[in-house]
Scaffold this motif. Sequence first.
Motif, mmCIF file in Angstrom:
data_model
loop_
_atom_site.group_PDB
_atom_site.id
_atom_site.type_symbol
_atom_site.label_atom_id
_atom_site.label_comp_id
_atom_site.label_asym_id
_atom_site.label_seq_id
_atom_site.Cartn_x
_atom_site.Cartn_y
_atom_site.Cartn_z
ATOM 1 N N THR A 15 0.849 -1.183 0.000
ATOM 2 C CA THR A 15 0.000 0.000 0.000
ATOM 3 C C THR A 15 0.889 1.238 0.000
ATOM 4 O O THR A 15 1.868 1.315 0.733
ATOM 5 N N MET A 16 0.537 2.215 -0.844
ATOM 6 C CA MET A 16 1.345 3.433 -0.959
ATOM 7 C C MET A 16 0.478 4.655 -0.659
ATOM 8 O O MET A 16 -0.691 4.695 -1.027
ATOM 9 N N LEU A 17 1.074 5.624 -0.017
ATOM 10 C CA LEU A 17 0.425 6.895 0.272
ATOM 11 C C LEU A 17 1.076 7.954 -0.615
ATOM 12 O O LEU A 17 2.290 8.037 -0.706
ATOM 13 N N THR A 18 0.254 8.730 -1.302
ATOM 14 C CA THR A 18 0.774 9.776 -2.179
ATOM 15 C C THR A 18 0.622 11.133 -1.508
ATOM 16 O O THR A 18 -0.492 11.537 -1.168
ATOM 17 N N LEU A 24 3.528 2.089 2.924
ATOM 18 C CA LEU A 24 2.975 1.910 4.259
ATOM 19 C C LEU A 24 3.242 0.482 4.735
ATOM 20 O O LEU A 24 2.341 -0.336 4.851
ATOM 21 N N GLY A 25 4.476 0.181 4.995
ATOM 22 C CA GLY A 25 4.859 -1.135 5.520
ATOM 23 C C GLY A 25 4.833 -2.210 4.456
ATOM 24 O O GLY A 25 4.313 -2.042 3.356
#
Length: 90
Positions: free
Chosen positions: A65-68, A76-77
Amino acid sequence: MKTAQDIMTREAITVLADDSVQKVGELFLSSGHHSLPVVDGDGHLVGMIGERDLIDAHRKVHLPTMLTILDGLIPLGGMHEYEEELRKVT
């Protein structure tokens, strides 16, 4: 200088081209070898199989999971697990 015949295994453990993947895996475990010759019904060499060949190249790799934020990607881990799965598949 030593030659290949000086250090080779004389009683080769072989697998048949029609042997199941499970049987091949069990032979790897019981023999301690990392690769085995594959022979046809007449005992002629048709190839080699190694432990890495047993890795399922078609398994799906879970993307982390990626946060932009401001055009930047922050994982994210799970990056270590992702990198390990990707290494195995490739």
